[in-house]
Design a protein around this motif. Structure first.
Motif, short mmCIF file in Angstrom:
data_model
loop_
_atom_site.label_atom_id
_atom_site.label_comp_id
_atom_site.label_asym_id
_atom_site.label_seq_id
_atom_site.Cartn_x
_atom_site.Cartn_y
_atom_site.Cartn_z
N TRP A 105 0.86 -1.13 0.10
CA TRP A 105 0.05 -0.02 0.01
C TRP A 105 0.80 1.18 -0.20
N GLU A 106 2.30 1.36 0.18
CA GLU A 106 2.98 2.38 0.53
C GLU A 106 2.28 3.29 1.22
N TYR B 125 5.33 1.39 11.67
CA TYR B 125 6.02 1.73 10.20
C TYR B 125 5.92 3.03 10.09
N LEU B 126 7.21 3.67 9.58
CA LEU B 126 7.12 5.27 9.19
C LEU B 126 7.73 5.24 7.79
N ALA B 127 6.90 6.04 7.00
CA ALA B 127 7.56 6.17 5.66
C ALA B 127 8.96 6.82 5.65
N ASP B 128 9.75 6.92 4.68
CA ASP B 128 10.98 7.58 4.80
C ASP B 128 10.84 9.24 4.49
N PHE B 129 9.66 9.46 3.93
CA PHE B 129 9.42 10.98 3.77
C PHE B 129 9.01 11.56 4.94
N ARG B 130 8.81 10.78 6.20
CA ARG B 130 8.41 11.52 7.52
C ARG B 130 9.94 11.82 8.41
N ARG C 220 10.79 2.51 0.99
CA ARG C 220 9.53 2.57 1.53
C ARG C 220 9.76 3.16 2.94
N GLY C 221 10.30 2.67 3.90
CA GLY C 221 10.33 3.32 5.08
C GLY C 221 11.11 2.37 6.38
N THR C 222 10.62 2.31 7.32
CA THR C 222 11.36 1.73 8.56
C THR C 222 10.22 1.06 9.43
N LEU C 223 10.50 -0.34 9.71
CA LEU C 223 9.66 -1.25 10.59
C LEU C 223 10.32 -1.08 12.05
N ILE C 224 9.60 -0.91 12.88
CA ILE C 224 10.14 -0.75 14.46
C ILE C 224 9.17 -1.78 15.36
#
Length: 237
Positions: A141-142, A171-176, A194-198
């Motif tokens: 879904w991005e 999950y936080l998208a890279d553009f954040r 995409r981003g980062t999973l924590i």
């Protein structure tokens, strides 16, 4: 305490044609299947469980596009969807959402509904599966933001908006923006493009565990200080 868990992803103002949403939904359902056997067979809802069992949906983009394109599933220029999986009435799990819309007042979502105390829940409410669900959401879904969390923990924290909240998996998208250093026990995985999973803990997250609650508060404070837990914005801005 009976504790339940859910997962969801969220984004705002990303208009897409029905066909694009259908391909994303196809990808998401395809990635869910390996995580849990019952997630290989999805159905539409109906008045009774037995009737709904007969409404199996082939999870290919063409079939899903027809489903999303139904007049009853259209809201503005976006589409709603609701699907469920399970072998008995008390062993079901559902996925619902809204996608494709351009309105800044309607948040696009894909949500794995609250998982209760069934045998299915016992299998899937684990760190590997919940991280896998959020990873599937990120890839398919991005979204701007996604999480898997305890319903009771979210009620305890009482954040005004879901995107201001740190879940068991977040999950936080890279553009954040870049994720700051976190405690060494926290698993951090970057998904390229995409981003980062924590993932806070490899144990089942529980609001009744003070160490889990304290860790979540610590990570939430660090992410807030880094400016990462902000309201959703039009996608990619």
């Amino acid at each position: 305490m009976v504790e339940t868990h859910f997962a969801g992803c969220y984004w705002l103002v990303r208009p897409e044609p029905i066909e694009a949403c259908a391909r994303r939904l196809e990808t998401f359902l395809g990635m869910m299947g390996p995580l849990e056997p019952i997630w290989n067979r999805w159905h539409q809802s109906a008045a009774t469980f037995e009737k709904a069992r007969k409404r199996q949906v082939q999870p290919d983009a063409m079939t899903l596009a027809k489903l999303l394109g139904k007049k009853s599933n259209r809201i503005g220029d976006g589409s709603n969807f609701w699907l469920w999986a399970g072998e008995s009435a008390d062993e079901t799990s559902g996925v619902n959402g809204y996608c494709g819309g351009s309105s800044p007042y309607l948040t696009s979502t894909c949500i794995l509904n609250s998982l209760g105390q069934s045998e299915v829940a016992k299998r899937v409410v684990t760190a590997p599966v919940m991280t896998g669900v959020v990873r599937a959401m990120a890839l398919a879904w991005e979204p701007e933001f996604a999480l898997a969390a305890s319903d009771q923990h979210r009620e305890l924290v009482a954040v005004p908006m879901i995107e201001n909240y740190i879940g068991w998996v977040t999950y936080l998208a890279d553009f954040r923006g870049p994720v700051p250093p976190l405690p060494s026990s926290v698993q951090v995985e970057h998904i390229p493009d995409r981003g980062t999973l924590i993932t806070l803990t490899q144990e089942k997250f529980s609001v009744s565990n003070p160490a889990h609650v304290a860790l979540a508060a610590d990570v939430q404070a660090r992410l807030q200080a880094a400016g990462l837990l902000t309201p959703l914005r039009p996608w990619g801005t």
